[in-house]
Design a protein around this motif. Structure first.
Motif, PDB file in Angstrom:
ATOM      1  N   ILE A  92      44.100  26.630  26.316  1.00  0.00           N
ATOM      2  CA  ILE A  92      43.252  27.798  26.612  1.00  0.00           C
ATOM      3  C   ILE A  92      43.146  27.990  28.123  1.00  0.00           C
ATOM      4  N   GLY A  93      42.998  26.868  28.847  1.00  0.00           N
ATOM      5  CA  GLY A  93      42.908  26.949  30.309  1.00  0.00           C
ATOM      6  C   GLY A  93      44.173  27.515  30.929  1.00  0.00           C
ATOM      7  N   LEU A  94      45.329  27.080  30.444  1.00  0.00           N
ATOM      8  CA  LEU A  94      46.607  27.601  30.956  1.00  0.00           C
ATOM      9  C   LEU A  94      46.767  29.084  30.610  1.00  0.00           C
ATOM     10  N   ASN A  95      46.308  29.462  29.420  1.00  0.00           N
ATOM     11  CA  ASN A  95      46.335  30.871  29.038  1.00  0.00           C
ATOM     12  C   ASN A  95      45.516  31.702  30.011  1.00  0.00           C
ATOM     13  N   PHE A  96      44.335  31.204  30.345  1.00  0.00           N
ATOM     14  CA  PHE A  96      43.447  31.918  31.266  1.00  0.00           C
ATOM     15  C   PHE A  96      44.075  32.038  32.654  1.00  0.00           C
ATOM     16  N   ILE A  97      44.614  30.921  33.168  1.00  0.00           N
ATOM     17  CA  ILE A  97      45.240  30.939  34.496  1.00  0.00           C
ATOM     18  C   ILE A  97      46.442  31.879  34.513  1.00  0.00           C
ATOM     19  N   GLY A  98      47.260  31.805  33.462  1.00  0.00           N
ATOM     20  CA  GLY A  98      48.428  32.678  33.371  1.00  0.00           C
ATOM     21  C   GLY A  98      48.036  34.140  33.326  1.00  0.00           C
ATOM     22  N   LEU A  99      47.003  34.449  32.554  1.00  0.00           N
ATOM     23  CA  LEU A  99      46.514  35.827  32.458  1.00  0.00           C
ATOM     24  C   LEU A  99      45.979  36.303  33.802  1.00  0.00           C
ATOM     25  N   LEU A 100      45.248  35.442  34.497  1.00  0.00           N
ATOM     26  CA  LEU A 100      44.699  35.803  35.809  1.00  0.00           C
ATOM     27  C   LEU A 100      45.819  36.083  36.809  1.00  0.00           C
ATOM     28  N   ILE A 101      46.834  35.234  36.833  1.00  0.00           N
ATOM     29  CA  ILE A 101      47.985  35.442  37.728  1.00  0.00           C
ATOM     30  C   ILE A 101      48.683  36.752  37.387  1.00  0.00           C
ATOM     31  N   PHE A 102      48.850  37.022  36.096  1.00  0.00           N
ATOM     32  CA  PHE A 102      49.502  38.253  35.651  1.00  0.00           C
ATOM     33  C   PHE A 102      48.732  39.491  36.130  1.00  0.00           C
ATOM     34  N   ILE A 103      47.409  39.475  35.986  1.00  0.00           N
ATOM     35  CA  ILE A 103      46.585  40.618  36.395  1.00  0.00           C
ATOM     36  C   ILE A 103      46.634  40.806  37.912  1.00  0.00           C
ATOM     37  N   ILE A 104      46.537  39.705  38.655  1.00  0.00           N
ATOM     38  CA  ILE A 104      46.618  39.787  40.121  1.00  0.00           C
ATOM     39  C   ILE A 104      47.971  40.360  40.546  1.00  0.00           C
ATOM     40  N   ALA A 105      49.044  39.937  39.865  1.00  0.00           N
ATOM     41  CA  ALA A 105      50.385  40.445  40.175  1.00  0.00           C
ATOM     42  C   ALA A 105      50.463  41.945  39.930  1.00  0.00           C
ATOM     43  N   MET A 106      49.887  42.414  38.835  1.00  0.00           N
ATOM     44  CA  MET A 106      49.887  43.852  38.549  1.00  0.00           C
ATOM     45  C   MET A 106      49.156  44.631  39.631  1.00  0.00           C
ATOM     46  N   VAL A 107      48.001  44.106  40.043  1.00  0.00           N
ATOM     47  CA  VAL A 107      47.198  44.786  41.063  1.00  0.00           C
ATOM     48  C   VAL A 107      47.935  44.804  42.397  1.00  0.00           C
TER      49      VAL A 107
END
Length: 202
Positions: A92-107
């Protein structure tokens, strides 16, 4: 539904909403059709890489959603390889970190954000922000989410899907690099010399 399943479902919804919202903003505000993944009329190698990834990521998303709902599918492929809550929470933690990186990359990508290789519209080479640390941070985010899904729901079908996705993403990255070299030339070469493809390895 367990706490792990609830958190996983929440992260899935955040992923879908953030991804969709980015596409809507680009189209409604700037007239940019950013999702060009698997569109026809491209070089055969690019089309094959994109179309394969389009199918595999759809399967990954469907698997993430289904397993988060805890539908208790009676199939050996869906049986957990292990049952360890600490490792599942690590997932779950890796999912959260991966999602956060993905969103930051989009922005950080701004108006240059594309899903797939876009040969029809102009974009600029983004090297700042999170792109200063990785040339493909969104894909790094995906890879972390793939791994996170397996650790959260450790079964054979999840393992197969994430391995396929990691391979297909790498194939698309190689095609995308050829495209960026043809568009940005020396600027992209300079960028590749100082910034790793993923996180550590160039």
């Amino acid at each position: 539904m367990s706490t792990i399943n609830k958190i996983s479902l929440f992260l899935f919804i955040v992923f879908i909403l953030s991804y969709t919202l980015k596409l809507i903003i680009l189209y409604k505000s700037y007239g940019i059709k950013a999702n060009v993944l698997g569109n026809r009329g491209k070089d055969a190698n690019i089309f094959l890489a994109e179309f394969s990834l389009k199918i595999s990521t759809f399967l990954w998303g469907a698997l993430w959603f289904i397993q988060s709902l805890n539908l208790n599918i009676n199939n050996n492929f869906f049986k957990f390889v292990y049952i360890n809550l600490n490792i599942r929470y690590l997932g779950i933690g890796l999912n959260f970190i991966g999602l956060l990186i993905f969103i930051i990359a989009m922005v950080n990508m701004g108006l240059s954000w594309r899903v797939g290789i876009d040969k029809k519209s102009e974009s600029k080479l983004v090297t700042k922000g999170i792109y200063n640390f990785s040339r493909n941070p969104a894909f790094v985010g995906f890879d972390l989410m793939f791994l996170g899904l397996f650790l959260t729901f450790p079964n054979i079908i999840t393992l197969v899907i994430i391995l396929i996705n990691i391979i297909f993403i790498h194939r698309l990255i190689l095609q995308e690099e050829k495209h960026l070299i043809s568009i940005f030339g020396d600027d992209y070469y300079t960028y590749t010399n100082k910034t790793p493809r993923y996180i550590i390895f160039k």
